[in-house]
Motif scaffolding. Structure first.
Motif, mmCIF file in Angstrom:
data_model
loop_
_atom_site.group_PDB
_atom_site.id
_atom_site.type_symbol
_atom_site.label_atom_id
_atom_site.label_comp_id
_atom_site.label_asym_id
_atom_site.label_seq_id
_atom_site.Cartn_x
_atom_site.Cartn_y
_atom_site.Cartn_z
ATOM 1 N N ASN A 48 1.616 87.472 53.958
ATOM 2 C CA ASN A 48 1.878 88.540 52.993
ATOM 3 C C ASN A 48 1.505 88.084 51.577
ATOM 4 O OD1 ASN A 48 3.204 91.261 52.634
ATOM 5 N ND2 ASN A 48 4.458 90.052 51.226
ATOM 6 N N ALA A 49 1.913 86.862 51.247
ATOM 7 C CA ALA A 49 1.643 86.320 49.911
ATOM 8 C C ALA A 49 0.152 86.120 49.691
ATOM 9 C CB ALA A 49 2.384 85.001 49.731
ATOM 10 N N ALA A 50 -0.557 85.619 50.712
ATOM 11 C CA ALA A 50 -1.996 85.421 50.585
ATOM 12 C C ALA A 50 -2.721 86.748 50.422
ATOM 13 C CB ALA A 50 -2.533 84.678 51.812
ATOM 14 N N GLY A 51 -2.250 87.757 51.128
ATOM 15 C CA GLY A 51 -2.853 89.080 50.993
ATOM 16 C C GLY A 51 -2.685 89.654 49.601
ATOM 17 N N LEU A 52 -1.507 89.507 49.055
ATOM 18 C CA LEU A 52 -1.248 89.995 47.700
ATOM 19 C C LEU A 52 -2.097 89.250 46.674
ATOM 20 C CD1 LEU A 52 2.641 90.368 47.870
ATOM 21 C CD2 LEU A 52 0.996 92.226 47.564
ATOM 22 N N ALA A 53 -2.262 87.947 46.893
ATOM 23 C CA ALA A 53 -3.007 87.117 45.935
ATOM 24 C C ALA A 53 -4.499 87.438 45.920
ATOM 25 C CB ALA A 53 -2.801 85.638 46.255
ATOM 26 N N THR A 54 -5.009 88.007 47.015
ATOM 27 C CA THR A 54 -6.454 88.246 47.108
ATOM 28 C C THR A 54 -6.819 89.727 47.175
ATOM 29 O OG1 THR A 54 -6.303 87.983 49.519
ATOM 30 C CG2 THR A 54 -6.909 86.037 48.231
ATOM 31 N N ALA A 55 -5.830 90.590 47.103
ATOM 32 C CA ALA A 55 -6.091 92.030 47.236
ATOM 33 C C ALA A 55 -7.053 92.530 46.169
ATOM 34 C CB ALA A 55 -4.782 92.808 47.176
ATOM 35 N N SER A 56 -6.833 92.149 44.936
ATOM 36 C CA SER A 56 -7.678 92.624 43.845
ATOM 37 C C SER A 56 -9.057 91.987 43.856
ATOM 38 C CB SER A 56 -6.994 92.351 42.499
ATOM 39 O OG SER A 56 -6.852 90.960 42.282
ATOM 40 N N LYS A 57 -9.221 90.947 44.671
ATOM 41 C CA LYS A 57 -10.500 90.229 44.743
ATOM 42 C C LYS A 57 -11.371 90.734 45.899
ATOM 43 C CE LYS A 57 -8.112 86.162 42.918
ATOM 44 N NZ LYS A 57 -8.594 86.328 41.531
ATOM 45 N N ASN A 58 -10.873 91.757 46.618
ATOM 46 C CA ASN A 58 -11.636 92.391 47.694
ATOM 47 C C ASN A 58 -11.956 91.414 48.826
ATOM 48 O OD1 ASN A 58 -12.564 94.896 48.579
ATOM 49 N ND2 ASN A 58 -14.664 94.495 47.922
ATOM 50 N N ILE A 59 -10.975 90.587 49.189
ATOM 51 C CA ILE A 59 -11.135 89.605 50.257
ATOM 52 C C ILE A 59 -10.107 89.892 51.345
ATOM 53 C CG2 ILE A 59 -10.931 87.156 50.855
ATOM 54 C CD1 ILE A 59 -11.927 86.498 48.080
ATOM 55 N N ASN A 60 -10.560 89.912 52.585
ATOM 56 C CA ASN A 60 -9.655 90.166 53.697
ATOM 57 C C ASN A 60 -9.056 88.874 54.236
ATOM 58 O OD1 ASN A 60 -9.782 93.042 53.939
ATOM 59 N ND2 ASN A 60 -11.880 92.827 54.676
ATOM 60 N N VAL A 61 -7.878 89.009 54.832
ATOM 61 C CA VAL A 61 -7.107 87.893 55.372
ATOM 62 C C VAL A 61 -6.894 88.131 56.863
ATOM 63 C CG1 VAL A 61 -4.882 86.678 55.307
ATOM 64 C CG2 VAL A 61 -5.923 87.514 53.170
ATOM 65 N N LEU A 62 -7.341 87.191 57.692
ATOM 66 C CA LEU A 62 -7.085 87.235 59.133
ATOM 67 C C LEU A 62 -5.975 86.239 59.421
ATOM 68 C CD1 LEU A 62 -10.757 87.239 60.543
ATOM 69 C CD2 LEU A 62 -9.409 89.151 59.650
ATOM 70 N N GLY A 100 -8.942 101.423 48.530
ATOM 71 C CA GLY A 100 -10.383 101.284 48.378
ATOM 72 C C GLY A 100 -10.872 99.860 48.561
ATOM 73 N N ALA A 101 -9.980 98.875 48.556
ATOM 74 C CA ALA A 101 -10.379 97.469 48.703
ATOM 75 C C ALA A 101 -10.626 97.182 50.175
ATOM 76 C CB ALA A 101 -9.283 96.561 48.162
ATOM 77 N N SER A 102 -11.896 97.104 50.573
ATOM 78 C CA SER A 102 -12.199 96.977 51.993
ATOM 79 C C SER A 102 -12.831 95.648 52.358
ATOM 80 C CB SER A 102 -13.134 98.104 52.433
ATOM 81 O OG SER A 102 -14.360 98.034 51.733
ATOM 82 N N GLY A 103 -13.352 94.888 51.402
ATOM 83 C CA GLY A 103 -13.963 93.605 51.694
ATOM 84 C C GLY A 103 -15.299 93.448 51.003
ATOM 85 N N PRO A 104 -15.820 92.225 51.010
ATOM 86 C CA PRO A 104 -17.035 91.931 50.254
ATOM 87 C C PRO A 104 -18.303 92.365 50.979
ATOM 88 C CG PRO A 104 -16.348 89.992 51.434
ATOM 89 C CD PRO A 104 -15.291 91.043 51.699
ATOM 90 N N SER A 105 -19.376 92.422 50.225
ATOM 91 C CA SER A 105 -20.708 92.572 50.793
ATOM 92 C C SER A 105 -21.325 91.178 50.822
ATOM 93 C CB SER A 105 -21.556 93.511 49.934
ATOM 94 O OG SER A 105 -22.880 93.605 50.441
ATOM 95 N N ILE A 106 -21.950 90.806 51.957
ATOM 96 C CA ILE A 106 -22.468 89.445 52.098
ATOM 97 C C ILE A 106 -23.938 89.447 52.487
ATOM 98 C CG2 ILE A 106 -20.199 88.550 52.755
ATOM 99 C CD1 ILE A 106 -21.293 88.373 55.648
#
Length: 393
Positions: free
Chosen positions: A124-138, A35-41
């Motif tokens: 991988n580590a950055a993704g795990l660190a921000t997954a619960s914060k609903n932020i995507n990593v490119l 369900g974590a898809s990214g922020p609303s801006i």
């Protein structure tokens, strides 16, 4: 005599800095709540973007890459129309632990999306660190093992290149190939990508020949490749190796063993034009491989050099592409511009390597041209597509 580089667990550095090809390392993929898809801006306000670069590792190469990535990102920012990016740069020191820490810090600082980091383990580590914060990593990685959830890879993947080359080869009547790959992680990943592409295109893979990642291992594999070509009647040989590895020796020894490349076409999964000295090798003449759109690349490299006084690092264009994608999505005025729905729009984006788009599984598709080496020069024989509705996909 050819020399061989040892396989590095830092896939993008070996692949693009040394030979502009792709070597993969195994990684534990990010595991996320779907369900974590990214922020609303608010698209009318500056968008805060965190750029994670490998500065601080103590390695001169990491320092160079870090600066080039930042330069390319800022060049892209200057090209945006009507979108303001608040870029904040964070140093990962080339470390997965540090990448996780600075990614979390960037989220706390208000970042809406993360661009980078470079290495697969760090992504991988950055993704795990921000997954619960609903932020995507490119991420700048090309390793599909870390793609998925909130991590999207910007690097051109084995799968993308294999699809393009196999598709073109089939159109030219090449329907029966042999795959030659090193007996290591990179070779296994490359061979799997070719086999998967062949299956989708209805192309037969008569055999997959693996060789040890050593000069003697390559020499020992040549008779097996020759035998497989003869027994299966293969019309092409697909090499997964790069110019810094087995490719020069394979393409020298196979013709000497009786595999005529004018009859059995040589195909490549990696760039055969880097370094330029490779173009002079007799065995690669007539070979087919994929390259980014050379027209848009040349324009970018010229503008980068004029702005910063030196040529960009080969992977720096990924930072430009990341900013271009962010900017184009935000300009559309969508509150979900940086969410999964905005990032994976089917029309894709235009970058300095041509058009590209992110797929829902975190991988990507990139438009590639097909090149042939003729008279020691690169000749584009099938241009890169200009849209995802055309041929080539």
């Amino acid at each position: 005599m050819f020399s061989f580089s040892s396989f590095s667990p830092k896939p993008v550095t070996l692949a693009l800095a040394a030979a502009a090809s792709f070597s993969l390392a195994a990684c534990d993929p990010v595991s996320l709540n779907s369900g974590a898809s990214g922020p609303s801006i608010n698209t009318s306000k500056p968008v805060q973007v965190a750029l994670l670069v490998p500065k601080g590792s103590g390695q001169a190469s990491d320092q160079q890459i870090a600066q080039s990535l930042e330069n390319a990102a800022r060049l892209a920012m200057g090209d945006l129309d009507g979108v303001t990016i608040d870029l904040r740069v964070y140093d990962t020191a080339g470390s997965a632990n540090q990448a996780a820490a600075v990614a979390a810090q960037a989220a706390s600082d208000g970042a809406k999306i993360i661009l980078g980091p470079l290495y697969a383990q760090s992504a991988n580590a950055a993704g795990l660190a921000t997954a619960s914060k609903n932020i995507n990593v490119l991420a700048f990685s090309n390793n599909t093992a870390v793609a998925g959830g909130n991590v999207y890879v910007l690097g051109n993947t084995f799968e993308n290149t294999a699809n393009r080359v196999v598709s073109y080869a089939r159109q030219q009547g090449k329907n029966n190939m042999i795959v030659v790959a090193a007996d290591n992680v990179a070779g296994e990943q490359g061979a799997a990508a070719v086999q998967s592409a062949a299956s989708r295109q209805g192309v037969s893979v008569g055999a997959t020949i693996k060789h040890q990642f050593s000069q003697q291992g390559i020499v020992d594999a040549v008779p097996a490749v020759k035998s497989a070509v003869t027994q299966t009647g293969a019309d092409s040989v697909f090499f997964t190796s790069e110019t810094a590895g087995a490719l020069p020796l394979l393409t020298q020894l196979l013709p000497e063993a009786g595999v005529d490349p004018s009859v059995t076409k040589f195909l490549g999964l990696t760039r055969w034009d880097i370094p330029a000295a490779t173009l002079a090798l007799p065995g690669v003449q007539g070979g087919w491989f994929a390259i980014p759109d050379p027209g848009v690349q040349a324009s970018y490299q010229s503008r980068y050099s004029a702005t910063y006084g030196s040529a960009p690092h080969p992977i720096a264009g990924l930072a430009y592409d990341g900013i271009a994608a962010i900017g184009a999505s935000v300009k559309a005025g969508r509150a979900d511009a940086l969410a999964k729905s905005g990032l994976t729009q089917s029309s894709g984006f235009v970058g300095v390597n041509g058009i590209f788009r992110f797929l829902p599984n975190g991988t990507n598709e990139r438009a590639m041209a097909i090149a042939e080496i003729r008279n020691q020069q690169v000749t584009v024989i099938d241009p890169a597509p200009k849209s995802f509705r055309g041929a080539g996909f």
